[in-house]
Motif scaffolding. Structure first.
Motif, PDB file in Angstrom:
ATOM      1  N   UNK A 382       5.168   4.140   5.475  1.00  0.00           N
ATOM      2  CA  UNK A 382       6.268   3.430   4.825  1.00  0.00           C
ATOM      3  C   UNK A 382       7.244   2.891   5.862  1.00  0.00           C
ATOM      4  N   UNK A 383       8.029   1.941   5.418  1.00  0.00           N
ATOM      5  CA  UNK A 383       9.048   1.334   6.262  1.00  0.00           C
ATOM      6  C   UNK A 383      10.394   2.009   5.999  1.00  0.00           C
ATOM      7  N   UNK A 418      14.027  -2.091  11.962  1.00  0.00           N
ATOM      8  CA  UNK A 418      13.071  -1.616  10.977  1.00  0.00           C
ATOM      9  C   UNK A 418      12.048  -0.750  11.697  1.00  0.00           C
ATOM     10  N   UNK A 419      11.715   0.408  11.079  1.00  0.00           N
ATOM     11  CA  UNK A 419      10.791   1.339  11.712  1.00  0.00           C
ATOM     12  C   UNK A 419       9.662   1.679  10.735  1.00  0.00           C
ATOM     13  N   UNK A 420       8.555   2.169  11.299  1.00  0.00           N
ATOM     14  CA  UNK A 420       7.416   2.638  10.509  1.00  0.00           C
ATOM     15  C   UNK A 420       7.309   4.154  10.667  1.00  0.00           C
ATOM     16  N   UNK A 421       7.112   4.862   9.549  1.00  0.00           N
ATOM     17  CA  UNK A 421       6.993   6.328   9.572  1.00  0.00           C
ATOM     18  C   UNK A 421       5.566   6.686   9.951  1.00  0.00           C
ATOM     19  N   UNK A 432       8.219   4.784  14.659  1.00  0.00           N
ATOM     20  CA  UNK A 432       8.096   3.819  15.747  1.00  0.00           C
ATOM     21  C   UNK A 432       8.690   2.504  15.287  1.00  0.00           C
ATOM     22  N   UNK A 433       9.047   1.705  16.222  1.00  0.00           N
ATOM     23  CA  UNK A 433       9.629   0.414  15.883  1.00  0.00           C
ATOM     24  C   UNK A 433       8.585  -0.424  15.156  1.00  0.00           C
ATOM     25  N   UNK A 434       8.995  -1.052  14.066  1.00  0.00           N
ATOM     26  CA  UNK A 434       8.054  -1.752  13.226  1.00  0.00           C
ATOM     27  C   UNK A 434       7.452  -2.938  13.968  1.00  0.00           C
ATOM     28  N   UNK A 438       4.799  -8.138   8.184  1.00  0.00           N
ATOM     29  CA  UNK A 438       4.350  -8.657   6.889  1.00  0.00           C
ATOM     30  C   UNK A 438       5.285  -8.277   5.756  1.00  0.00           C
ATOM     31  N   UNK A 439       6.042  -7.221   5.961  1.00  0.00           N
ATOM     32  CA  UNK A 439       6.924  -6.775   4.882  1.00  0.00           C
ATOM     33  C   UNK A 439       8.133  -7.686   4.807  1.00  0.00           C
ATOM     34  N   UNK A 440       8.435  -8.245   3.666  1.00  0.00           N
ATOM     35  CA  UNK A 440       9.568  -9.178   3.549  1.00  0.00           C
ATOM     36  C   UNK A 440      10.874  -8.510   3.964  1.00  0.00           C
ATOM     37  N   UNK A 441      11.682  -9.296   4.639  1.00  0.00           N
ATOM     38  CA  UNK A 441      12.960  -8.767   5.099  1.00  0.00           C
ATOM     39  C   UNK A 441      13.865  -8.407   3.921  1.00  0.00           C
TER      40      UNK A 441
END
Length: 450
Positions: A382-383, A418-421, A432-434, A438-441
């Protein structure tokens, strides 16, 4: 001369004062006292203790008579017989009085009334309905066993005969559920007086001979018996409804305490059960207690071990059945009309069913949680949004689905990145840094706004 007049006047005033004191004391000494004790609600194990204490109080206080006011649907037969024996044994004249207006003295109350030295009723009161009944699943059924009926009938007719009252009516109170109002009871010779209140009653009975003494009660001072704190407390917990509810509350408190230890519910449960047992006089249906205990064990098993609700449902059925059986309506221990017994069962069973449904809801929620996929696994991938700088050995907080999580990372992450779990280490998220854009802002911004 003036001095002598003053001396005579002083002597006269002194003698007048002394005479008035003596006459006042003589009047006070001559005024009779009457003690009044009230029997209202059900006749319970503590009622005969209250009557015994009141009789002793009247004997020691040199009271002219003891008035027992009756307003009761009935109660325990053993205690009723004890009260009747106490009335016969004391030298104090005992006056039974159904009071106040519009009340009743049914079943056990009727037996007490016809056993007193003087029987009276207030206008619009009723006595009778003394046939023992039992409440079953199909409704109320009169008890017709000859051994039981004949014993009660003989006791009632002998008490009526002792006091010159209508023996036929005393029998029909039990065999035919005869009911009489105040005027009819007087006409039938069941009672001797109809009085509007206690002073009126005392005025009417004054001058009659009871137990070898002529009553002098007209204008007597009235003292109302107040039970001791111990007896008053026992009177509360011995009420059939209160004692049954204490037993049930104790059972559910123990269930709660075992399921969620640390709040002291178990201790409260034990105290409540002990008070309930004391209130019932320890005369509790053993089978009902077994059902309740079995229900508790099944509910605890349902909470502690995985299952499909079978243990919980069975436990609730046991507790509800046991609670109904715990209601003290069995004859001859409890000698009350069927209507009162049914009301008592409904009063106890209704909260039991409500609490049972609450536990069913809890069991359903527990079962739902057991089937639900663990939420921790859904975090991976997840973001989230960094709320403060993270990296270089520094931990910080990230926002994920409206919740703040502590996080660490091997990357250098700035605030609002924005980071990724990647994983969850205890209560700390590894992020980590996303890299995936692709994920809309605006979706990330919506999460931040939440």
């Amino acid at each position: 001369m003036l001095h002598k007049c003053r001396s005579y006047l002083s002597t006269f005033l002194f003698l007048t004062l002394l005479l008035s004191l003596f006459s006042g004391n003589a009047c006070a000494a001559g005024q009779q006292k009457v003690l009044v004790v009230d029997i209202s609600d059900s006749i319970t194990p503590v009622t005969d203790d209250i009557v015994a204490d009141a009789i002793a109080f009247a004997e020691n206080g040199d009271y002219e008579a003891l008035v027992i006011t009756l307003n009761t649907p009935g109660g325990n037969l053993d205690e009723t017989l004890n009260i009747i024996e106490q009335i016969a044994a004391t030298d104090v004249p005992v006056i039974g009085y159904v009071y106040p207006e519009g009340t009743k003295a049914w079943s056990a109350g009727t037996l007490i009334l016809i056993s007193t030295d003087v029987a009276a009723m207030a206008p619009y009161t009723i006595i009778g309905s003394a046939q023992p009944v039992t409440v079953t699943a199909t409704g109320s059924e009169p008890i017709e066993e000859d051994k039981i009926i004949n014993a009660i009938v003989k006791r009632a007719t002998e008490n009526a005969k002792m006091h010159g009252r209508n023996e036929t009516a005393a029998e029909e109170f039990i065999t035919k559920n005869l009911n009489l109002d105040a005027e009819t009871a007087l006409d039938y010779g069941v009672t001797e007086y109809v009085a509007s209140d206690i002073p009126d009653l005392l005025s009417q009975v004054s001058g009659i001979e009871v137990k070898g003494k002529v009553l002098d009660t007209d204008g007597a001072s009235i003292t109302y018996y107040e039970p001791s704190l111990r007896l008053a407390f026992m009177g509360i917990i011995s009420n059939p409804l209160v004692s049954s509810m204490l037993l049930l509350l104790g059972v559910y408190a123990i269930i709660l305490g075992i399921s969620h230890p640390g709040f002291g519910a178990e201790l409260f449960g034990l105290v409540a059960i002990a008070l309930g047992l004391i209130g019932t006089g320890f005369d509790v249906n053993v089978g009902a207690l077994f059902l309740v205990v079995a229900g508790v064990i099944l509910l605890v098993l349902e909470f502690q071990a995985p299952g499909f609700g079978v243990f919980g449902i069975a436990g609730l059925v046991c507790i509800i059945a046991g609670s109904i059986l715990l209601v003290p309506t069995d004859f001859p221990n409890n000698y009350t009309p069927a209507e009162f017994q049914r009301s008592l069962i409904v009063s106890v069973a209704t909260p039991t069913i409500v609490i049972g449904l609450f536990f069913v809801f809890i069991i359903y929620k527990v079962f739902e949680v057991r089937r639900k996929k663990p939420l921790f696994g859904e975090l991976i991938g997840d973001m989230a949004l960094a709320l403060e700088p993270i990296g270089n050995g520094q931990t910080g907080y990230v926002l994920h689905r409206g919740q703040h999580w502590k996080a660490r990372s091997s990357d250098i992450i700035e605030k609002d990145d924005k980071v990724t779990i990647l994983e969850k280490d205890g209560v700390v998220l590894v992020v980590e840094k996303m890299k995936d854009k692709s994920k809309p802002e605006d979706q990330i911004d919506d999460e931040h706004d939440r």
